[in-house]
Scaffold this active site. Structure first.
Site, PDB file in Angstrom:
ATOM      1  N   ASP A 108       0.958 -14.355   0.536  1.00  0.00           N
ATOM      2  CA  ASP A 108       0.836 -13.444   1.670  1.00  0.00           C
ATOM      3  C   ASP A 108       2.184 -13.127   2.290  1.00  0.00           C
ATOM      4  OD1 ASP A 108      -0.538 -12.004   3.766  1.00  0.00           O
ATOM      5  OD2 ASP A 108      -0.016 -13.683   5.071  1.00  0.00           O
ATOM      6  N   HIS A 141      -4.552  -2.275  -2.729  1.00  0.00           N
ATOM      7  CA  HIS A 141      -4.217  -2.615  -1.346  1.00  0.00           C
ATOM      8  C   HIS A 141      -2.750  -2.345  -1.027  1.00  0.00           C
ATOM      9  CE1 HIS A 141      -4.378  -4.622   2.492  1.00  0.00           C
ATOM     10  NE2 HIS A 141      -3.438  -5.480   2.120  1.00  0.00           N
TER      11      HIS A 141
END
Length: 315
Positions: A154, A228
């Site tokens: 992330d 994404h």
């Protein structure tokens, strides 16, 4: 351009080992009392934070808190207002909607140990409880290797270190009354983990646009058209505009409820809003597995503005 990191709250990339997000509503029963309590809290919160940092020097406590547009209008009706602070409105795409939800006050507290997070938030609520009700309280954690709960690394596109402040702090030339403040957008997602785990790894990678284990970006022709990392960007005039984002996992495994709490800090709400608009109008492939259940915009004041609130200068 002029910013002062020492005047800002903790709006940098630091997800923490243990995290609590709290959203509160003001009771709106006695404005004078609420003014007094908010003034006291603006004065006391920094002391609480500093005391905890002295007592637990290795726990890396970080805190940011602030106000929604509705709260600002209610508490400070005669004061200037941050230029881009507004109520968040639903973003409706062809398949999915980013819902707008209520909230007056927002808190993001993180540290290495849960005890420190608890102690800080408990002391905060000792002051605020008489004038507030709880909208949401979410406890998050650092997942393995700092990955998102869906298994991907992330925040690799985040600006790093001190550089991040150029993306999160309002410049004194842009909004001088609110320099060194930041806009915070909070959004809570629930995941269909069964469907996600049953998706082959190569399909997960196409959905995100990166390799799962190495985090290397896929070639464009390997990605899903609505991957994404394609549709969640704000690119205008050939320039990618960035924010500092954190995705914090939370879960109640026995209840089969697992999700991600997204917090995005930026110097301009327009950038975050453009990212969200792109995600939902272009049907981000990740939304097939992730359902947003909240969405609220807040302003995180600088320490200078908090001092003004403590002194009763904004009313």
């Amino acid at each position: 351009m002029s910013i002062n990191i020492k005047d800002s709250q903790d709006v940098y990339k630091d997800a923490g080992e243990n995290v609590t997000f709290v959203t509160l509503n003001l009771k709106r029963k006695d404005l004078d009392q609420e003014h007094d309590v908010i003034s006291e809290f603006a004065d006391m919160s920094n002391s609480i934070i500093n005391s905890m940092r002295i007592r637990n020097q290795n726990d890396q406590l970080a805190v940011a808190w602030g106000f929604s547009s509705d709260a600002w209008d209610y508490l400070f009706p005669n004061a200037n207002k941050p230029k881009e602070l507004e109520p968040f409105k639903d973003i409706k795409g062809p398949k999915y909607t980013a819902p707008a939800t209520e909230g007056d006050l927002f808190f993001h507290v993180r540290a290495k140990t849960e005890a420190v997070v608890y102690e800080v938030m408990d002391q905060f609520m000792d002051i605020l409880r008489p004038i507030t009700t709880v909208v949401d309280e979410t406890h998050g954690f650092r997942y393995l290797e700092g990955r998102a709960i869906i298994g991907f690394i992330d925040g690799t596109e985040n600006p790093a270190g001190v550089e991040s402040m150029d993306y999160t702090l309002i410049d004194s030339d842009e909004d001088p009354d609110f320099a060194n403040g930041s806009y915070a957008f909070s959004q809570k997602y629930m995941h269909n983990m069964h469907a996600w785990k049953n998706l082959p790894t190569d399909e997960q990678e196409k959905t995100i646009g990166r390799r799962k284990f190495s985090d290397r970006e896929l070639d464009d022709d390997e990605k899903s058209p609505n991957a994404h990392n394609i549709v969640s960007k704000d690119e205008r005039d050939g320039v990618e505009h960035k924010i500092v984002r954190m995705n914090v996992p939370f879960s109640n495994p026995s209840k089969d409820k697992t999700g991600t709490y997204f917090i995005g800090y930026s110097k301009s709400w327009e950038i975050t809003h453009n990212m969200l608009t792109n995600m939902f109008t272009k049907s981000d492939r990740l939304l097939d597995f992730s359902t947003p259940v909240s969405g609220t915009l807040f302003f995180i004041p600088s320490k200078t503005v908090l001092d003004q609130i403590a002194e009763g200068e904004l009313y």
